[in-house]
Design a protein around this motif. Structure first.
Motif, PDB file in Angstrom:
ATOM      1  N   LEU A   1       1.346  -1.433  -0.299  1.00  0.00           N
ATOM      2  CA  LEU A   1       0.227  -0.047  -0.266  1.00  0.00           C
ATOM      3  C   LEU A   1       1.331   1.760  -0.552  1.00  0.00           C
ATOM      4  O   LEU A   1       0.672   2.196  -0.526  1.00  0.00           O
ATOM      5  CB  LEU A   1      -0.687   0.216   1.095  1.00  0.00           C
ATOM      6  CG  LEU A   1      -2.042  -1.285   1.666  1.00  0.00           C
ATOM      7  CD1 LEU A   1      -2.420  -0.987   2.756  1.00  0.00           C
ATOM      8  CD2 LEU A   1      -3.003  -0.786   0.000  1.00  0.00           C
ATOM      9  N   ALA A   2       1.848   1.044   0.859  1.00  0.00           N
ATOM     10  CA  ALA A   2       2.967   2.218   1.255  1.00  0.00           C
ATOM     11  C   ALA A   2       4.088   2.042  -0.132  1.00  0.00           C
ATOM     12  O   ALA A   2       4.902   2.823   0.165  1.00  0.00           O
ATOM     13  CB  ALA A   2       3.288   2.539   2.216  1.00  0.00           C
ATOM     14  N   GLY A   3       4.335   1.318  -0.915  1.00  0.00           N
ATOM     15  CA  GLY A   3       5.397   0.951  -1.925  1.00  0.00           C
ATOM     16  C   GLY A   3       6.091   2.641  -2.011  1.00  0.00           C
ATOM     17  O   GLY A   3       7.053   2.411  -2.749  1.00  0.00           O
ATOM     18  N   LYS A   4       5.240   3.280  -3.345  1.00  0.00           N
ATOM     19  CA  LYS A   4       5.893   4.042  -4.436  1.00  0.00           C
ATOM     20  C   LYS A   4       6.221   5.396  -3.142  1.00  0.00           C
ATOM     21  O   LYS A   4       6.973   6.244  -3.723  1.00  0.00           O
ATOM     22  CB  LYS A   4       4.160   4.847  -4.709  1.00  0.00           C
ATOM     23  CG  LYS A   4       3.414   3.710  -6.063  1.00  0.00           C
ATOM     24  CD  LYS A   4       2.302   4.136  -6.878  1.00  0.00           C
ATOM     25  CE  LYS A   4       2.341   3.380  -7.668  1.00  0.00           C
ATOM     26  NZ  LYS A   4       1.201   3.812  -8.411  1.00  0.00           N
ATOM     27  N   LEU A   5       5.917   5.307  -1.868  1.00  0.00           N
ATOM     28  CA  LEU A   5       5.952   6.504  -0.818  1.00  0.00           C
ATOM     29  C   LEU A   5       7.338   5.688  -0.315  1.00  0.00           C
ATOM     30  O   LEU A   5       8.159   6.571  -0.044  1.00  0.00           O
ATOM     31  CB  LEU A   5       5.217   6.956  -0.206  1.00  0.00           C
ATOM     32  CG  LEU A   5       3.468   6.912  -0.176  1.00  0.00           C
ATOM     33  CD1 LEU A   5       2.589   6.704   0.717  1.00  0.00           C
ATOM     34  CD2 LEU A   5       3.637   8.656  -1.506  1.00  0.00           C
ATOM     35  N   LEU A   6       7.798   4.967  -0.489  1.00  0.00           N
ATOM     36  CA  LEU A   6       8.540   4.376   0.196  1.00  0.00           C
ATOM     37  C   LEU A   6       9.883   3.780  -1.133  1.00  0.00           C
ATOM     38  O   LEU A   6       9.787   4.145  -2.309  1.00  0.00           O
ATOM     39  CB  LEU A   6       8.491   2.681   0.433  1.00  0.00           C
ATOM     40  CG  LEU A   6       7.810   2.713   1.404  1.00  0.00           C
ATOM     41  CD1 LEU A   6       7.566   1.019   2.445  1.00  0.00           C
ATOM     42  CD2 LEU A   6       8.164   3.434   3.023  1.00  0.00           C
ATOM     43  N   ARG A   7      11.333   4.528  -0.391  1.00  0.00           N
ATOM     44  CA  ARG A   7      12.568   4.304  -1.768  1.00  0.00           C
ATOM     45  C   ARG A   7      12.613   2.332  -1.276  1.00  0.00           C
ATOM     46  O   ARG A   7      12.327   1.681  -0.516  1.00  0.00           O
ATOM     47  CB  ARG A   7      13.955   4.365  -0.459  1.00  0.00           C
ATOM     48  CG  ARG A   7      13.474   6.543  -0.992  1.00  0.00           C
ATOM     49  CD  ARG A   7      15.331   6.685   0.172  1.00  0.00           C
ATOM     50  NE  ARG A   7      16.435   6.001  -0.318  1.00  0.00           N
ATOM     51  CZ  ARG A   7      17.443   6.325  -0.205  1.00  0.00           C
ATOM     52  NH1 ARG A   7      17.520   6.437   1.317  1.00  0.00           N
ATOM     53  NH2 ARG A   7      18.183   5.706  -0.862  1.00  0.00           N
ATOM     54  N   PRO A   8      12.884   2.006  -2.739  1.00  0.00           N
ATOM     55  CA  PRO A   8      13.688   0.524  -3.107  1.00  0.00           C
ATOM     56  C   PRO A   8      13.922   0.359  -2.050  1.00  0.00           C
ATOM     57  O   PRO A   8      13.284  -0.720  -1.233  1.00  0.00           O
ATOM     58  CB  PRO A   8      13.651   0.598  -4.439  1.00  0.00           C
ATOM     59  CG  PRO A   8      13.495   2.141  -4.749  1.00  0.00           C
ATOM     60  CD  PRO A   8      13.188   2.557  -4.025  1.00  0.00           C
ATOM     61  N   VAL A   9      15.265   0.829  -1.709  1.00  0.00           N
ATOM     62  CA  VAL A   9      15.972  -0.193  -0.669  1.00  0.00           C
ATOM     63  C   VAL A   9      15.328   0.000   0.531  1.00  0.00           C
ATOM     64  O   VAL A   9      14.980  -1.744   1.708  1.00  0.00           O
ATOM     65  CB  VAL A   9      17.244   0.848  -0.400  1.00  0.00           C
ATOM     66  CG1 VAL A   9      17.499   2.130   0.814  1.00  0.00           C
ATOM     67  CG2 VAL A   9      18.582  -0.155   0.391  1.00  0.00           C
ATOM     68  N   VAL A  10      14.474   0.871   1.135  1.00  0.00           N
ATOM     69  CA  VAL A  10      13.480   0.574   2.193  1.00  0.00           C
ATOM     70  C   VAL A  10      12.454  -0.367   1.886  1.00  0.00           C
ATOM     71  O   VAL A  10      12.089  -1.076   3.204  1.00  0.00           O
ATOM     72  CB  VAL A  10      12.868   1.900   2.370  1.00  0.00           C
ATOM     73  CG1 VAL A  10      11.858   1.719   3.932  1.00  0.00           C
ATOM     74  CG2 VAL A  10      14.090   3.096   2.807  1.00  0.00           C
ATOM     75  N   ALA A  11      11.498  -0.507   1.027  1.00  0.00           N
ATOM     76  CA  ALA A  11      10.721  -2.016   0.758  1.00  0.00           C
ATOM     77  C   ALA A  11      11.527  -2.908   1.074  1.00  0.00           C
ATOM     78  O   ALA A  11      10.849  -3.897   1.791  1.00  0.00           O
ATOM     79  CB  ALA A  11      10.095  -1.652  -0.726  1.00  0.00           C
ATOM     80  N   GLY A  12      12.996  -3.381   0.718  1.00  0.00           N
ATOM     81  CA  GLY A  12      13.440  -4.469   0.069  1.00  0.00           C
ATOM     82  C   GLY A  12      13.575  -4.551   2.230  1.00  0.00           C
ATOM     83  O   GLY A  12      13.885  -5.823   2.338  1.00  0.00           O
TER      84      GLY A  12
END
Length: 629
Positions: free
Chosen positions: A23-34
């Motif tokens: 849900l918040a993927g676009k708000l997170l930097r890729p490394v944070v999501a990872g």
């Protein structure tokens, strides 16, 4: 009794990770999501280790580990005895599967940081991984068949999303749809089997009352057979295997998770979970499972011998190895591991060891693809000097799957062969020959990748070792592959729950290892240097080679049946009838209603004079009729 209430977090943690990264993927930097996804799986791995240690160190009850249900609630009550529950159930095979799933998933999450770096949709990828992990965990801790089916379908959805991750690629989209359709077709049989089982037994539990089963009679074997069809579809058994090779269009780490954890082996887990029912009430179904598994193992191993895409070689290898696991379950004739029940332990042991070295093989394949930018063996060759860590770990995995001691694959495969010989010499020799064929095609793959002359493509893409974020998981899985065979697996998992001490049958082991070494030697002679010997065989048997390379045209047969027969001869006439007869009839009704309305709408004009005139004419008409009568 040890408090296991914390195990509910095994489902809640990956669900939370999926919601956050999804849900918040676009708000997170890729490394944070990872990091969110990886941290959640690391937490799951620690929880699984704690669960395993806590469960297997508790005292046995009457010689067996108890079945615990630390968390359960009724979701949908139907009758007093029939209801849909969701919860967490712990027994030896579910606890073992928790360790398998979280270990492989953790390695895939870490590895993906390097492999998927810079990919569009990085956050979406980690969200799907979290959903996949939650689905697999929910499947193995299910307290009843309905919950197992619920998460079974979530596993299918997750694999569909991950196989089709590269949604701009037509091949990936086609592969994801193919996987989804084939497995849904098989799952329809699974659902009918569940409903029949629930109707006859009065429960969706794994251990219904004996009296209820006795009333069901022949319906129980039919229900279990239908459920196995669902498992055969998920585990890619012939003829429902066609989706798995094409599923290689997804990211390579996804392939590792699908093949090593609880997507493709879900069918094996299903039969193992329902094993007491099969043995007690449907013993005639088990030999059928065994021969389906044996034929699939041989069929897939033969095709793997000629494939040129390294991921498809590994895909057919997985199909063949799952055949081994199902054969081991199918040759069981009782619950005593000393008298007919050895195959149960052997199957679960091979599931455990196979998960580790197959994950290692797929992640190693990803490392190779990352280096040469191709899946084809023709773009490889001589890579051992460029990629020493990948070479060493891949070699360990190849030796393990070939059944060479003292690696883990030797111990688990030897137990399967022992169970097969105890069932019948024909089954024993068949599976021994397939094991030798496994060694041949795996070392064909190994020699063509790491030995021989370097490909001319190396000048365009200079091969290099993968970064540490990718090689650390390889080294970890290689260590597990080396030591896992020495785990006293039978002390934890057996067909009747009693401790079983694994015994190596030296005669069977000597025969299987000798044949495996001979197969490796043949592969070395044909593929280590120049491939003149292999080319001559291809030229001598061109039709056989072509048929095998094209997977014996099973996909083409499916295409012919679906498009030329079902679509053209059945679906097209039904569609014509629907458009011209059904739609035409209702169109006629609409036309008739509209036409009549147009003709009589003048009677509702709203003019009082017209209404009075009609009333007068009607009254006069009635008076005349009354006078005439």
């Amino acid at each position: 009794m040890i408090n296991m209430d914390f195990t509910i977090w095994l489902l809640l943690v990956p669900l939370a990770a999926f919601l956050i990264t999804g849900l918040a993927g676009k708000l997170l930097r890729p490394v944070v999501a990872g990091l969110v996804g990886t941290a959640s799986v690391l937490t799951l791995w620690l929880l699984s280790a704690l669960t395993a240690v806590s469960y297997f160190t508790q005292p046995r009850v009457e010689g067996v580990f108890p079945t615990l249900t630390p968390w359960n609630f009724t979701w949908l009550p139907l009758t007093d005895t029939l209801h849909f529950d969701v919860g967490v159930m712990l027994d030896p095979i579910s606890v073992m599967m928790l360790v398998v799933i979280t270990t492989v998933s953790l390695m895939v999450h870490i590895y993906s940081f390097g492999y998927m770096k810079g990919e569009r949709g990085f956050q979406r990828y980690y969200a799907f991984l979290s959903l996949f992990t939650m689905s697999m965990l929910g499947l193995v801790v299910a307290t009843n068949i309905f919950q197992l089916y619920l998460f079974w379908e979530l596993v299918g959805v997750s694999s569909y999303l991950l196989i089709g991750f590269y949604y701009t690629s037509p091949a990936a989209i086609a592969a994801s749809k193919k996987a989804f359709i084939v497995t849904r077709f098989a799952d329809s049989f699974f659902l009918v089997g569940i409903l029949l089982y629930g109707y006859v037994s009065g429960t969706f539990g794994f251990t219904p009352a004996t009296a209820a089963i006795a009333v069901g009679g022949a319906a129980i074997p039919i229900a279990l057979g239908l459920m196995f069809v669902g498992g055969a579809g998920k585990s890619a058994m012939f003829p429902l295997h066609i989706w798995l090779p094409d599923a290689m269009e997804g990211p390579t780490p996804v392939s590792a998770l699908i093949h090593a954890a609880t997507m493709v082996v879900a069918g094996v887990y299903l039969v193992a979970r329902l094993f007491p029912l099969f043995v007690g009430y449907a013993p005639a179904v088990l030999p059928l499972i065994a021969w389906v598994g044996a034929f699939t193992a041989l069929f897939a191993a033969t095709i793997a011998c000629v494939q040129t895409d390294i991921k498809r070689v590994l895909a057919f290898s997985t199909i063949s190895q799952i055949g081994f696991m199902l054969v081991a379950l199918g040759v069981c004739t009782g619950l005593d591991p000393h008298h007919g029940g050895l195959g149960y332990m052997a199957s679960m042991f091979h599931l455990f060891t196979h998960a580790m070295f197959k994950a290692l093989l797929f992640l190693g394949a990803g490392s190779i693809i990352h280096a040469v930018h191709s899946n084809e063996m023709s773009a490889m060759g001589g890579l051992r000097k460029y990629m020493p860590l990948t070479h060493l770990t891949f070699l360990i995995a190849c030796l393990a799957i070939a059944g060479i001691p003292p690696l883990s694959g030797f111990f688990s495969k030897d137990e399967i062969l022992a169970a097969c010989f105890a069932f019948s010499p024909a089954m024993g020799w068949t599976m021994t020959a397939i094991a030798a064929l496994t060694a041949f095609y795996m070392f064909r793959l190994y020699y063509r990748i790491f030995h021989g002359c370097p490909s001319a493509a190396h000048s365009a893409h200079h091969p290099h070792e993968s970064p540490l974020i990718m090689t650390v998981p390889l080294m970890f899985l290689a260590v597990v592959t080396v030591v896992a065979g020495f785990i006293p697996f039978g002390l934890f998992v057996s067909s009747n729950g009693q401790p079983y001490h694994i015994h190596i049958d030296r005669t069977i082991a000597a025969i299987s290892v000798s044949l495996a070494l001979a197969a490796i030697g043949l592969a070395a002679w044909l593929f280590r240097g120049r491939t003149a010997g292999a080319d001559s065989l291809q030229q001598r048997f061109p039709r056989l080679y072509k048929a095998t390379f094209h997977r014996f045209y099973i996909d083409e047969i499916y295409q012919f049946i679906t498009h030329r027969i079902i679509f053209a001869c059945i679906s097209a006439p039904i569609a014509w009838f629907d458009r011209h007869v059904v739609d035409g009839f209702f169109d006629f009704l609409a036309w008739g209603t509209q036409t009549v309305s147009e003709r009589i709408k003048g009677f509702q004009s709203g003019r009082i004079q017209q209404y009075a005139l009609v009333f007068l004419i009607g009254a006069l008409t009635l008076i005349v009729l009354l006078c005439l009568c």
